[in-house]
Write a protein that holds these residues in place. Structure first.
Motif, PDB file in Angstrom:
ATOM      1  N   ARG A 320      96.075 -25.734 -53.593  1.00 12.24           N
ATOM      2  CA  ARG A 320      97.433 -25.193 -53.718  1.00 12.24           C
ATOM      3  C   ARG A 320      97.364 -23.817 -54.344  1.00 12.24           C
ATOM      4  N   LEU A 321      98.408 -23.052 -54.104  1.00  8.84           N
ATOM      5  CA  LEU A 321      98.496 -21.722 -54.682  1.00  8.84           C
ATOM      6  C   LEU A 321      99.125 -21.830 -56.061  1.00  8.84           C
ATOM      7  N   ARG A 322      98.548 -21.145 -57.026  1.00 12.82           N
ATOM      8  CA  ARG A 322      99.088 -21.127 -58.383  1.00 12.82           C
ATOM      9  C   ARG A 322      99.986 -19.914 -58.524  1.00 12.82           C
ATOM     10  N   MET A 323     101.285 -20.172 -58.633  1.00 10.01           N
ATOM     11  CA  MET A 323     102.277 -19.103 -58.722  1.00 10.01           C
ATOM     12  C   MET A 323     102.886 -19.066 -60.118  1.00 10.01           C
ATOM     13  N   GLU A 324     103.221 -17.888 -60.579  1.00  6.70           N
ATOM     14  CA  GLU A 324     104.044 -17.721 -61.769  1.00  6.70           C
ATOM     15  C   GLU A 324     105.102 -16.685 -61.438  1.00  6.70           C
ATOM     16  N   ALA A 325     106.382 -17.097 -61.511  1.00  8.14           N
ATOM     17  CA  ALA A 325     107.501 -16.237 -61.116  1.00  8.14           C
ATOM     18  C   ALA A 325     107.306 -15.702 -59.700  1.00  8.14           C
ATOM     19  N   GLY A 326     106.716 -16.538 -58.830  1.00  7.75           N
ATOM     20  CA  GLY A 326     106.544 -16.164 -57.443  1.00  7.75           C
ATOM     21  C   GLY A 326     105.343 -15.296 -57.160  1.00  7.75           C
ATOM     22  N   GLN A 327     104.564 -14.944 -58.180  1.00 12.55           N
ATOM     23  CA  GLN A 327     103.379 -14.118 -58.008  1.00 12.55           C
ATOM     24  C   GLN A 327     102.144 -15.007 -57.935  1.00 12.55           C
ATOM     25  N   LEU A 328     101.235 -14.684 -57.025  1.00 12.86           N
ATOM     26  CA  LEU A 328     100.018 -15.461 -56.867  1.00 12.86           C
ATOM     27  C   LEU A 328      99.066 -15.171 -58.025  1.00 12.86           C
ATOM     28  N   MET A 329      98.770 -16.211 -58.809  1.00  9.09           N
ATOM     29  CA  MET A 329      97.896 -16.077 -59.978  1.00  9.09           C
ATOM     30  C   MET A 329      96.500 -16.625 -59.728  1.00  9.09           C
ATOM     31  N   GLY A 330      96.389 -17.571 -58.810  1.00  5.58           N
ATOM     32  CA  GLY A 330      95.102 -18.199 -58.533  1.00  5.58           C
ATOM     33  C   GLY A 330      95.246 -19.215 -57.420  1.00  5.58           C
ATOM     34  N   VAL A 331      94.127 -19.827 -57.069  1.00  7.14           N
ATOM     35  CA  VAL A 331      94.103 -20.796 -55.980  1.00  7.14           C
ATOM     36  C   VAL A 331      93.258 -21.985 -56.410  1.00  7.14           C
ATOM     37  N   ASP A 332      93.828 -23.189 -56.304  1.00 15.52           N
ATOM     38  CA  ASP A 332      93.047 -24.407 -56.479  1.00 15.52           C
ATOM     39  C   ASP A 332      92.261 -24.665 -55.204  1.00 15.52           C
TER      40      ASP A 332
END
Length: 683
Positions: A320-332
């Motif tokens: 899954r994509l790790r989002m914070e406030a809609g911004q891509l922070m990382g990827v599992d």
């Protein structure tokens, strides 16, 4: 039994949260070094409820919510506050229901669904209800009714009927959308198959609903994709045997663009997520062996970009994509084990800090204000031998706080190690295999073996983690071999598609090849092996005893498909929930009812029961609608007629698997005694 990808995605329904477990008051796991010889680990330790199902930080990180069975036979919702000191309050606890899923809608309020982990496993699949409550347990409101009603809401009754399910909730506080979630109204056809899902905004304080902005959307949409603000961005429809994806253009009101329209098994990509800039992330099978790769969708060309964002050779991108406030922070990313690839240096540093604190484990981070100096981090730390622990890290104070063990009764020092190998099948295909190696097995001293066949079959079987049944068997001295036979997902489209119309044939040979490999490697006792599995795995157990009787002394089969013509054709006398899959997918993946009748009968345990000479333990759920009880009764009768009556048990009130702890324990006791009788290995 599960539907194949991408048909399964097209028919996707909201699923219950998996039991992860964590114990608020449990002791942390001990160091993972071998103990002195002691009596076997109590069977109940493996099959009772984990202390907690799930844990989530509030949007600010000042609170933690978790579902726990600690101190009760029901799963309750607990909120922990960290300031000024750690304090826990049980805010939702019911005598006749369990909290099975929850989400924060703000720092003040949560929503949660309920089920009955003691009763029918099918009862809450479409009707888990939805309740809202403040974090202090006040202002409870029933938002969506259950079919089996147990709780009333506050204020005027605006609660929606049972056919509404949660689709989306805010992961971070958004002032412009306070305490609102999106629910989907499930619309069914005349034959009780899911036809479409209509999304609605739902206010968790008032119970009022409003339109979710889907005017102009196509008919028969069964899956919706939302951005971080809850805007509907993509719809996936299933209609007349075709699956289609449609993109919503926010700049042109009620305008939808069709991205593809194909038969379900030919969908060119699988939509994953949308960020705040409107970028669409998709999975597409463009790896060397058809592995799925994560890419951005190029709207100008109408296809995914050529360059992959994440590629994992030998594995599909699963994560899954790790989002914070809609911004891509990382990827599992899940290969043989799970890991997170962080894009920001601050998060890479937090991951390195957790890995240093908790070495030799998978450390999954969930954080608030992730890239800030005052980040709050929830860490789920686990390994193949440990169900795990939960920790809180506060970056500002550089302080670690232990929340407790997932299953504190499990001593990792007494658990088995899990290994991952890739072997060659008899026709030269690459096949992943999981090996759970019991303690005390030495080179040159092969162990009695259980070949564990996963269900599905179109799912991934394993990963590097603690798994209760396999660890239980290993604790009794058995080597457990779990092959990712052709059809298993997660290893590329070629591996998946090689299973089509191969039930009981090449798929079955793959299972046999895993055991033959383990014998050649000196791991498996050449004279003592049994085969076991549930659902498709139960089918493969019975077919293994039929196709390869020289390899196995016995079989343990539960909730098993036994009659392929019944599965493919259906019957007005047998109620099941596979109508859409039968209508749109079985002909290509399993076989056609008329044209392939001979092949289906040749690979049906019911029709081949006279060839099955080995002892069988056969178990079914009375209320199973995925693999109805008729499969079990027909198999029992066929074996009795053939002179080989099985050990047979039907669990009342159970569906496709054992939800009740007492039944899980009872079944494990039966398995232990059955294996001891036929490949005896008393520890």
């Amino acid at each position: 039994m599960h539907m194949p990808q991408p048909l399964k995605r097209a028919l996707k329904r909201t699923a219950h949260a998996a039991v992860l477990g964590l114990a608020l008051l449990g002791a942390a796991s001990q160091a993972e070094s071998p103990p002195e010889r002691v009596p076997p680990v109590p069977l109940e330790f493996f099959f009772q409820h984990a202390r907690t199902l799930e844990a989530k930080l509030s949007p600010s990180g000042d609170y933690l919510a978790l579902t726990t069975s600690h101190g009760s036979d029901r799963v309750a919702l607990v909120v922990v506050s960290f300031k000024p000191s750690i304090q826990a309050q049980r805010i939702a606890h019911y005598k006749d229901a369990d909290v099975i899923d929850f989400h924060w809608t703000s720092d003040q309020r949560l929503v949660f669904s309920v089920g009955d982990l003691k009763d029918d496993a099918n009862a809450d699949e479409y009707a888990p209800g939805l309740i809202a409550m403040d974090r202090d347990g006040k202002n409870q409101r029933l938002l969506v009714k259950r079919q089996a009603q147990f709780v009333t809401g506050g204020g005027a009754d605006r609660s929606l009927e049972w056919n509404h399910m949660l689709l989306w909730s805010l992961q971070n506080t958004a002032a412009e959308i306070p305490n609102e979630v999106i629910v989907g109204r499930l619309n069914f056809s005349g034959d009780r198959q899911l036809q479409s899902v209509t999304p609605l905004w739902l206010n968790t304080e008032t119970g009022r609903t409003r339109n979710a902005g889907v005017l102009g959307a196509p008919d028969n949409v069964q899956q919706w994709l939302f951005d971080n603000n809850g805007q509907v961005r993509l719809a996936i429809a299933l209609d007349k045997g075709r699956v289609s994806a449609h993109w919503r253009d926010l700049k042109a009101e009620n305008t939808w663009r069709t991205l593809f329209d194909t038969p379900p098994l030919e969908a060119p990509f699988d939509p994953i997520a949308v960020d705040t800039q409107g970028a669409l992330y998709v999975n597409t099978n463009t790896g060397a062996q058809g592995e799925a790769e994560l890419k951005r969708f190029d709207f100008s060309s109408g296809r995914p970009e050529a360059q992959a964002i994440v590629s994992t050779p030998g594995f599909d991108f699963t994560g899954r994509l790790r989002m914070e406030a809609g911004q891509l922070m990382g990827v599992d990313v899940l290969t043989d084990a799970r890991q997170t690839v962080w894009l920001k240096p601050e998060l890479k540093a937090l991951q390195a800090l957790a890995d240093e604190k908790l070495p030799g484990r998978i450390n999954v981070l969930s954080c608030r204000r992730c890239s800030q100096a005052d980040a709050v981090v929830l860490v789920h730390s686990y390994s193949d031998r440990s169900p795990g622990e939960y920790w809180i890290y506060r970056a500002a104070e550089k302080q670690w706080e232990t929340i407790g063990g997932v299953r504190p009764e499990i001593d990792p020092r007494r658990m088995a190690s899990v290994d991952f190998q890739r072997i060659k099948t008899r026709d030269g295909r690459d096949m992943p295999v999981w090996i759970t190696l019991p303690q005390g097995v030495k080179p040159g001293k092969p162990a009695p073996t259980v070949v564990m066949v996963h269900g599905g079959p179109w799912v991934r079987g394993g990963q590097w983690e603690w798994e209760p049944m396999e660890q239980f068997l290993a604790s009794r001295g058995y080597l457990v071999i779990a092959p990712e036979f052709r059809g298993s997902t997660g290893y590329g489209a070629q591996h998946y598609r090689a299973s089509f119309k191969q039930w009981g044939q090449a798929m079955q040979d793959d299972v046999a090849d895993a055991l033959l490999w383990a014998r050649k490697e000196g791991l498996a006792d050449p004279e003592r092996a049994c085969i076991a599995g549930a659902s498709y795995g139960g089918y493969a157990t019975l077919m293994g005893l039929i196709r390869h009787p020289e390899l196995y002394r016995c079989g343990v089969s539960w909730v098993a498909v036994t009659d392929l013509p019944l599965l493919v054709e259906g019957s007005w006398r047998v109620n099941d929930d596979t109508g859409n899959f039968r209508k749109y997918g079985m002909a290509d993946t399993i076989g056609r009812a008329k044209e392939d009748r001979a092949m289906l009968e040749a690979n049906s345990p019911v029709h081949q029961a006279a060839r099955l000479k080995r002892p069988v333990l056969l178990a079914m759920g009375e209320n199973d609608v995925r693999v109805p009880l008729a499969h079990g009764t027909r198999m029992r009768e066929a074996l009795e007629k053939a002179g080989n009556p099985p050990q047979y048990v039907v669990y009342p009130g159970e569906g496709h698997g054992w939800r009740k702890v007492k039944n899980r324990v009872d079944f494990a006791q039966r398995v232990e005694a059955f294996l001891q009788q036929h490949i005896g290995n008393a520890p």
